[in-house]
Design an enzyme around this catalytic site. Structure first.
Site, short mmCIF file in Angstrom:
data_model
loop_
_atom_site.label_atom_id
_atom_site.label_comp_id
_atom_site.label_asym_id
_atom_site.label_seq_id
_atom_site.Cartn_x
_atom_site.Cartn_y
_atom_site.Cartn_z
N SER A 41 18.43 38.03 36.26
CA SER A 41 18.59 39.96 36.53
C SER A 41 20.18 39.81 35.80
O SER A 41 20.72 40.95 35.81
CB SER A 41 19.48 40.00 38.22
OG SER A 41 19.61 38.95 38.58
N ASP A 323 26.54 46.43 42.56
CA ASP A 323 26.61 45.73 43.80
C ASP A 323 26.31 44.99 44.39
O ASP A 323 28.62 44.31 43.66
CB ASP A 323 24.98 45.93 43.56
CG ASP A 323 24.08 44.57 42.72
OD1 ASP A 323 25.02 43.77 42.54
OD2 ASP A 323 23.29 44.98 42.37
N HIS A 326 26.12 41.69 41.25
CA HIS A 326 25.91 42.09 39.45
C HIS A 326 27.16 42.73 39.55
O HIS A 326 27.54 43.90 40.04
CB HIS A 326 24.41 42.92 39.32
CG HIS A 326 23.39 42.36 39.64
ND1 HIS A 326 22.76 42.49 41.05
CD2 HIS A 326 22.70 40.90 39.35
CE1 HIS A 326 22.36 42.01 40.63
NE2 HIS A 326 21.79 41.06 39.57
#
Ligand code: NAG
Ligand code: NAG
Ligand code: NAG
Ligand code: NAG
Length: 359
Positions: A41, A323, A326
């Site tokens: 991610s 978040d 990240h």
């Protein structure tokens, strides 16, 4: 009477002209013809959008600071590889493999997938993802398309040698595997040290496969301080300290094996250049950032992602975390600058990305 040009000078003038026009071209275009991106991610730019998984973010407030809005990037704006591509001189974003059809793939492709790992089973607690092994197969498919487009095998080989291959993977082999004993056996089957050895052995084979597919310039990242994420602290507790020790210890064991691997691959694979990048950049750069909370309201995905359509903090540029895991666009920019330009061997070794491009 005019002196006659000696043969040497006759050769020198066209060579000089050719060099001049080359350097003009280099200023206009990117420093390498293509940038291929593998990972999770931290690198994903939309590959998970149509997969059945909790690890996807094609909704607001993700992308709130990105020109096209939510694209599947796990960030408010650009991710680190968007900035690196920009620093390398690319004018466009590198397309996601999942929507590369009709896009210009000659500049590279991004294969990265949220929740993916070195191991195939990693991240499947959240749903379907594209593990590193599958990303490598997707790369092989792209190479055959490029080969067909170029209609010249040796020119294709020459092109692939000049590209930069970014590999940033491994965090999920810890947070969505080893440290999720309710889903995975690995935490019971291996000591932390055995597990790190196993991961780096497998990564070594994967990097060699990319080498066999023509890659020569590799930018490989260690695992960051996963124990310092708000997610880790909320799940595991930090026992009064700032970070979860066992998670950071896992990352350190992994990085301590990855660095000598990079050294060995440089010695053993002819024509290859591997560099090791510290994914945390320089700590002093982040001294003024808010470290201990996320910018958005978390609880989406598996708990670590922003809640759909929630209102984020008003000053994301002051935060490390967008978040609960990240980084914000602001941090990604700093991390990209470090990977691209840093002269410190603690951050980029033996070269930085700028030097790798010229190598
Ligand atoms: C794709 O990118 C390559 C390399 O930058 C360039 O030479 C080519 O013209 C581009 N093709 C299209 C269709 O834009
Ligand atoms: C194929 O590419 C090579 C390397 O760029 C070049 O030397 C050769 O002339 C090309 N062949 C054809 C048929 O275009
Ligand atoms: C918490 O920290 C204390 C003091 O550093 C240590 O003795 C104890 O073992 C730690 N507990 C856990 C569960 O890590
Ligand atoms: C975060 O850290 C700051 C500065 O160290 C502190 O003032 C604040 O109380 C902390 N916030 C939380 C939620 O722990």
């Amino acid at each position: 009477m005019e002196p006659k040009l000696k043969p040497m000078e006759l050769v020198a003038i066209p060579v000089l002209l050719a060099l001049l026009s080359l350097s003009n071209k280099a200023n206009a275009g990117p420093q390498v013809p293509c940038y291929f991106i593998f990972g999770d991610s931290l690198s994903d730019n939309g590959n998970n959008n149509n997969l059945p998984t909790l690890a996807k973010v094609n909704y607001l407030p993700y992308g709130i600071d990105f020109p096209q809005g939510p694209t599947g990037r796990f960030c408010n704006g650009r991710n680190m590889h968007d900035f690196i591509a920009q620093l390398l001189g690319f004018e466009d974003y590198i397309p996601a493999f999942a929507n590369s059809r009709g896009k210009n793939i000659s500049n590279g492709v991004n294969y990265a997938s949220g929740s993916a790992g070195i191991r195939d089973e990693t991240g499947t607690n959240l749903g379907v993802c594209v593990p590193f092994n599958e990303q490598i197969k997707n790369h092989k498919r792209i190479i055959s398309i490029i080969t067909r487009l170029m209609q010249n095998d040796s020119a294709t080989d020459l092109l692939l040698r000049k590209c930069i291959y970014s590999v940033q993977i491994g965090s999920n082999d810890y947070i969505n595997n080893y440290f999720k004993p309710e889903f995975y056996e690995t935490g019971r089957s291996f000591t932390p040290s055995e597990y790190a050895t196993l991961l780096v052995q497998q990564l070594s084979l994967q990097l060699k496969t990319l080498y066999n597919y023509g890659a020569r310039k590799f930018a490989v990242y260690g695992i960051g301080q996963i124990g310092c994420t708000p997610y880790a602290i909320s799940v595991f507790g930090s026992n009064g300290s700032e970070c979860v020790a066992k998670l950071n210890e896992g990352a350190t064991l992994f990085n301590d094996r990855l660095k000598p691997l990079i050294h060995r691959l440089n010695n053993n694979l002819p024509g290859a250049k591997f560099i090791y990048l510290n994914p945390s950049g320089s700590p002093t750069d982040t001294a003024t950032f808010v470290m201990n909370s996320s910018c958005c309201t978390t609880g989406g995905g598996g708990g670590e992602l922003c809640v759909r359509n929630s209102k984020p903090c008003s000053s994301p540029w002051r935060y490390v975390f967008w978040d609960a895991v990240h980084p914000t666009e602001a941090l990604n920019k700093i991390l990209a600058e470090s990977a691209y330009r840093s002269k410190s061997p603690l951050e980029a070794s033996p070269l930085n990305i700028q030097q790798l491009a010229m190598y």
